[in-house]
Structures are given as C-alpha cells and as structure tokens.
Design a protein around this motif. Structure first.
Motif, PDB file in Angstrom:
ATOM      1  N   UNK A 178       1.062  -1.134   0.219  1.00 38.67           N
ATOM      2  CA  UNK A 178       0.241   0.220   0.203  1.00 38.67           C
ATOM      3  C   UNK A 178       0.863   0.970  -0.290  1.00 38.67           C
ATOM      4  N   UNK A 179       1.789   1.530   0.825  1.00 43.00           N
ATOM      5  CA  UNK A 179       2.940   1.967   0.403  1.00 43.00           C
ATOM      6  C   UNK A 179       3.772   2.820  -0.543  1.00 43.00           C
ATOM      7  N   UNK A 180       4.163   1.348  -1.153  1.00 39.34           N
ATOM      8  CA  UNK A 180       4.482   1.953  -2.386  1.00 39.34           C
ATOM      9  C   UNK A 180       3.303   2.115  -4.062  1.00 39.34           C
ATOM     10  N   UNK A 181       1.889   1.716  -3.557  1.00 45.87           N
ATOM     11  CA  UNK A 181       1.497   1.915  -4.543  1.00 45.87           C
ATOM     12  C   UNK A 181       0.689   3.016  -4.148  1.00 45.87           C
ATOM     13  N   UNK A 182       0.444   3.690  -2.943  1.00 46.76           N
ATOM     14  CA  UNK A 182      -0.757   4.442  -2.653  1.00 46.76           C
ATOM     15  C   UNK A 182       0.042   5.954  -2.298  1.00 46.76           C
ATOM     16  N   UNK A 183       0.867   5.225  -1.258  1.00 46.21           N
ATOM     17  CA  UNK A 183       1.189   6.262  -0.525  1.00 46.21           C
ATOM     18  C   UNK A 183       1.803   7.745  -1.365  1.00 46.21           C
TER      19      UNK A 183
ATOM     20  N   UNK B  46       2.725  11.372  -2.013  1.00 49.10           N
ATOM     21  CA  UNK B  46       3.800  12.181  -1.631  1.00 49.10           C
ATOM     22  C   UNK B  46       4.814  13.547  -2.842  1.00 49.10           C
ATOM     23  N   UNK B  47       5.210  12.177  -3.868  1.00 47.97           N
ATOM     24  CA  UNK B  47       5.846  13.243  -4.852  1.00 47.97           C
ATOM     25  C   UNK B  47       5.272  13.905  -5.823  1.00 47.97           C
ATOM     26  N   UNK B  48       3.961  13.680  -5.896  1.00 46.73           N
ATOM     27  CA  UNK B  48       2.892  14.555  -6.278  1.00 46.73           C
ATOM     28  C   UNK B  48       3.019  15.779  -5.750  1.00 46.73           C
TER      29      UNK B  48
ATOM     30  N   UNK C 257       3.486  19.605  -7.133  1.00 51.38           N
ATOM     31  CA  UNK C 257       2.814  20.466  -7.391  1.00 51.38           C
ATOM     32  C   UNK C 257       3.521  21.933  -5.720  1.00 51.38           C
ATOM     33  N   UNK C 258       4.032  21.025  -5.357  1.00 47.58           N
ATOM     34  CA  UNK C 258       4.433  22.995  -4.207  1.00 47.58           C
ATOM     35  C   UNK C 258       6.009  23.327  -5.066  1.00 47.58           C
ATOM     36  N   UNK C 259       6.961  22.330  -5.478  1.00 49.91           N
ATOM     37  CA  UNK C 259       7.863  23.233  -6.426  1.00 49.91           C
ATOM     38  C   UNK C 259       7.274  23.642  -7.589  1.00 49.91           C
TER      39      UNK C 259
END
Length: 107
Positions: free
Chosen positions: A33-38, A42-44, A48-50
């Motif tokens: 779940x961490x590698x597929x969803x979370x 966070x990367x996205x 967006x913040x950058x």
C-alpha cells in the motif's frame, strides 16, 4: 493421554507459526500500500509545491476550473489572475487553485 499432550503441543506450535505468518502478511500488505498509494501521492504533492513556488508575475496559468489566465500579482497564499483580453477581468484566487503553469519566454 500422551497422545493428547503431543496433539496439544503440535496445535500450539502451529498457532504460533500462524500468528507470525499473519504478521508477515500484514507487513507485506502495508508495504504494498505504501509503494502503490502513499509514495506516489507524496511525490505529486512535492511536484505541485515546486511548481507553485516558481510561480512569477506574467506566467500563463491553467486553473482547476479550466480557465486560462495570466498572473498579475502574487502574495503568500493568493494570486490575482487576469482572464482574457478584457483587462478588467482580474480575479483573486488561492495558489492551490492553479493546476498548471506555463512560463513566459523572457527575451
């Protein structure tokens, strides 16, 4: 009687082994779940913040509602965007309402 004790001992050993296997399955499911969803989320958010941190006056933007405009003024959390050729249509909005930024070519 001896047969019953060995059967109980075997059942207890199997139950303890089953508990370890269940914990391993839970860890594997959480890792999946961490590698597929979370992690991608966070990367996205970082992307967006950058994008919003490099926002400058004069950049063309696309809002979440689908309107194209030009940034006129920037404050901490808000921007003023001018829409169309009218020059009278200036709308303040939050930075989070910007979906895409296209930099202008400074020549």
């Amino acid at each position: 009687m001896g047969i019953l004790l060995t059967a109980d001992a075997a059942a207890t050993g199997t139950a303890a082994g089953g508990g370890i296997i269940m914990i391993i399955y839970l860890v594997l499911i959480f890792g999946f779940m961490y590698f597929i969803m979370i992690r991608p989320q966070k990367k996205e958010q970082k992307k967006i913040a950058a994008m919003l941190s490099t926002l400058e006056i004069g950049d063309s933007v696309l809002t979440n509602s689908g309107f194209y405009g030009t940034v006129i003024d920037i404050t901490d959390d808000d921007v003023i965007v001018e829409f169309g050729n009218n020059k009278n249509c200036r709308i303040p909005m939050q930075k989070s309402a910007i979906a895409q930024v296209e930099k202008t070519d400074a020549e």
